[in-house]
Design an enzyme around this catalytic site. Structure first.
Site, PDB file in Angstrom:
ATOM      1  N   LYS A  80       0.837  -1.246   0.060  1.00 16.91           N
ATOM      2  CA  LYS A  80      -0.025  -0.142   0.117  1.00 16.91           C
ATOM      3  C   LYS A  80       0.913   1.191  -0.103  1.00 16.91           C
ATOM      4  O   LYS A  80       2.043   1.281   0.644  1.00 16.91           O
ATOM      5  CB  LYS A  80      -1.004  -0.189   1.209  1.00 16.91           C
ATOM      6  CG  LYS A  80      -1.952   1.066   1.093  1.00 16.91           C
ATOM      7  CD  LYS A  80      -2.850   0.952   2.299  1.00 16.91           C
ATOM      8  CE  LYS A  80      -3.950   1.894   2.428  1.00 16.91           C
ATOM      9  NZ  LYS A  80      -5.125   1.436   3.502  1.00 16.91           N
ATOM     10  N   SER A 155      -9.864   1.538   2.363  1.00 16.32           N
ATOM     11  CA  SER A 155      -8.870   2.362   1.562  1.00 16.32           C
ATOM     12  C   SER A 155      -7.899   1.535   0.990  1.00 16.32           C
ATOM     13  O   SER A 155      -7.136   2.047  -0.114  1.00 16.32           O
ATOM     14  CB  SER A 155      -8.141   3.326   2.481  1.00 16.32           C
ATOM     15  OG  SER A 155      -7.628   2.897   3.274  1.00 16.32           O
ATOM     16  N   SER A 179     -10.320  -0.818   6.420  1.00 19.03           N
ATOM     17  CA  SER A 179      -9.807  -0.446   5.139  1.00 19.03           C
ATOM     18  C   SER A 179      -8.881  -2.019   4.692  1.00 19.03           C
ATOM     19  O   SER A 179      -8.628  -1.674   3.502  1.00 19.03           O
ATOM     20  CB  SER A 179      -8.584   0.512   5.274  1.00 19.03           C
ATOM     21  OG  SER A 179      -9.251   1.722   5.185  1.00 19.03           O
TER      22      SER A 179
HETATM   23  N1  GLN Z   1     -13.542   3.373   5.415  1.00 17.82           N
HETATM   24  C1  GLN Z   1     -13.197   3.796   6.881  1.00 17.82           C
HETATM   25  C2  GLN Z   1     -13.123   5.406   6.779  1.00 17.82           C
HETATM   26  O1  GLN Z   1     -13.127   5.984   5.844  1.00 17.82           O
HETATM   27  C3  GLN Z   1     -11.851   3.108   7.024  1.00 17.82           C
HETATM   28  C4  GLN Z   1     -10.587   3.512   6.611  1.00 17.82           C
HETATM   29  C5  GLN Z   1      -9.414   3.088   7.172  1.00 17.82           C
HETATM   30  O2  GLN Z   1      -9.712   1.815   7.947  1.00 17.82           O
HETATM   31  N2  GLN Z   1      -8.272   3.515   6.875  1.00 17.82           N
HETATM   32  O3  GLN Z   1     -12.485   6.143   7.755  1.00 17.82           O
END
Ligand code: GLN
Length: 463
Positions: A80, A155, A179
């Protein structure tokens, strides 16, 4: 054994490598061929590294001379874009970090380098990990390889898509509120959010520091276990890291809990509900005892997360001021420099969260929002402590909907936040949770990743 990258796993690729059926160079070439064929459309990779073949040659040399043979030697990984690899660009898919070169290796990268993995490239994500669809990347959405009209989730959408499209056999992602698990669910791969602190965060760009954790995405539960074993452990560079359980404590996996009323609430897709109920029935038939458990504070999870997370985001993001890294837009005086650099370098969602976070931390509101959210966080921890006295693991769907169409929720942040309803709780509480295809989340007590792997394999086999 032949080299068909679409069916190989870490486990079977390792057998192929050590038996001499194929080489790490051939394995890497097979991934590169998939990327060449598919990634112009999918857009999982922010960058394919130019030294992949050299890395694979080095792995082949080690395999031939039997030097440090281990299950990850010569295995292609994607990483990532928010995890630092020394000397390579790391951008968190943000304009503000365009051309930022990492000055050191994240601890997880140091560990993987010792194992001899082959880094294929860095993969797309929502900017600074804020989002659930990769539509917040400054470099375009990552499409879902299973159905390119839909999002890959986020994400860590690039991580999930890179594995699903066979551009890598494994990926590292980060999980602050889902994410790793949600994109894994959307792309039908396995994704683990380890116990908070089980994996060092050193070299991970911070989003919500009390929630963040790095974890693997792979094709099978066993592969996820292999990667987790390689990256976990206490690290002197992260004071919140720890060694977890000693592995001799026995694994209990007889009783699974489902949460009363959870999937009957509004907003859960009916197909998701049906599939989940069918999975639970199969586990019951296999001999699991299924118990309904009460979680009185669970319905506060999402609201709690969307107070605590932006508060931490607003403080973590203050370092991106145009002085030290990335984009710098000069203004008339120092304050203008900050405003114009952040204005030009950061995307809409990141700005929204900085504003939300600054607000909930501001004087007069701190107690009402941030203080209260932390109290609810404690109550949630108590709910789970109680529940885990009755059950060995808790199962929910990972996401309330299947992968949605690109653009469908892009202008509606609230509906996107609702996607996180099942995942944020594990981050608030700190416990480990895994997604196993299709769309099953398993949560276990602190440091009981071993429970996730045992039950996860059963879910995988009953698919
Ligand atoms: N979708 C969640 C958010 O928008 C999780 C993001 C994450 O785990 N980095 O915060």
């Amino acid at each position: 054994m032949s080299l068909d990258i679409t069916t190989l796993t870490i486990q079977t690729a390792h057998e192929g490598l050590v038996s001499g059926a194929f080489t790490s160079v051939e394995l890497a070439e097979a991934c590169l061929a998939q990327i060449k064929e598919k990634d112009a459309d999918i857009n999982a990779f922010r960058e394919v590294f130019d030294d992949v073949i050299e890395q694979a040659k080095e792995a082949d040399r080690r395999i031939k001379s039997k030097e440090g043979i281990n299950p990850l030697l010569g295995i292609p990984f994607s990483i990532k874009d928010n995890i630092l690899i020394k000397g390579r660009t790391a951008g968190a898919s943000s304009k503000i970090l365009e051309n930022y070169v990492a000055p050191y290796d994240a601890t997880v990268i140091t560990k993987l380098k010792e194992k001899g993995v082959v880094f294929i490239g860095r993969v797309n994500m929502d900017e600074f990990a804020m989002g659930g669809s990769t539509e917040n990347s400054a470099y375009g959405v990552t499409k879902n390889p299973i159905n390119p009209e839909t999002v890959s989730g986020g994400s860590s959408g690039g991580s999930a898509a890179s594995v699903a499209m066979h551009g890598a056999l494994a990926s590292l992602g980060s999980d602050t509120g889902g994410s790793i698990r949600q994109p894994a669910a959307f792309c039908e791969v396995v994704g683990l959010k380890p116990t908070y602190g089980a994996v060092s965060r050193h070299g991970l760009m911070a989003m919500g520091s009390s929630l963040d954790v790095i974890g693997p995405l792979t094709k099978t539960v066993e592969d996820t276990k292999i990667v987790f074993d390689a990256i976990k452990g206490k690290d002197e560079y992260d004071s919140t890291s720890h060694d977890g359980l000693d592995t001799t404590s026995p694994v209990q996996t007889k009783t699974i809990g489902v949460i009363k009323g959870l999937i009957d609430q509004g907003g859960i897709d009916s197909g998701v509900k049906e599939r989940f109920e069918a999975q639970i029935k199969k586990l019951k038939d296999k001999g699991y005892e299924v118990k309904e458990i009460a979680m009185p504070h669970l319905h506060y999870s999402l609201a709690t997360y969307y107070v605590i997370m932006p508060a931490e985001v607003s403080s973590n993001m203050s370092r991106f001021d145009g002085m030290k890294y990335g984009v710098r837009v000069e203004g008339k005086k120092l304050l203008d420099d900050y405003l114009s650099s952040r204005g030009a370098g950061l995307g809409k969602e990141v700005k929204r969260r900085i504003m939300l976070g600054t607000y909930v931390l501001s004087s007069g509101y701190y107690d009402a929002y941030y203080g209260k959210a932390n109290k609810v966080r404690d109550l949630l921890k108590q709910d789970f402590e109680k529940a885990f006295k009755e059950v060995d693991a808790i199962l929910t769907p990972t996401a309330p909907t299947p992968a949605f169409k690109i653009g469908e929720k892009a202008n509606d942040p609230l509906s996107l936040y609702l996607e996180d309803i099942f995942t944020v709780t594990a981050n608030l509480v700190g416990i480990p949770a895994i997604n196993v295809p299709t769309n099953v989340q398993i949560m276990a007590p602190y440091n009981r990743e071993d429970v996730l792997f045992v039950i996860g394999k059963d879910v995988e086999n009953l698919r």
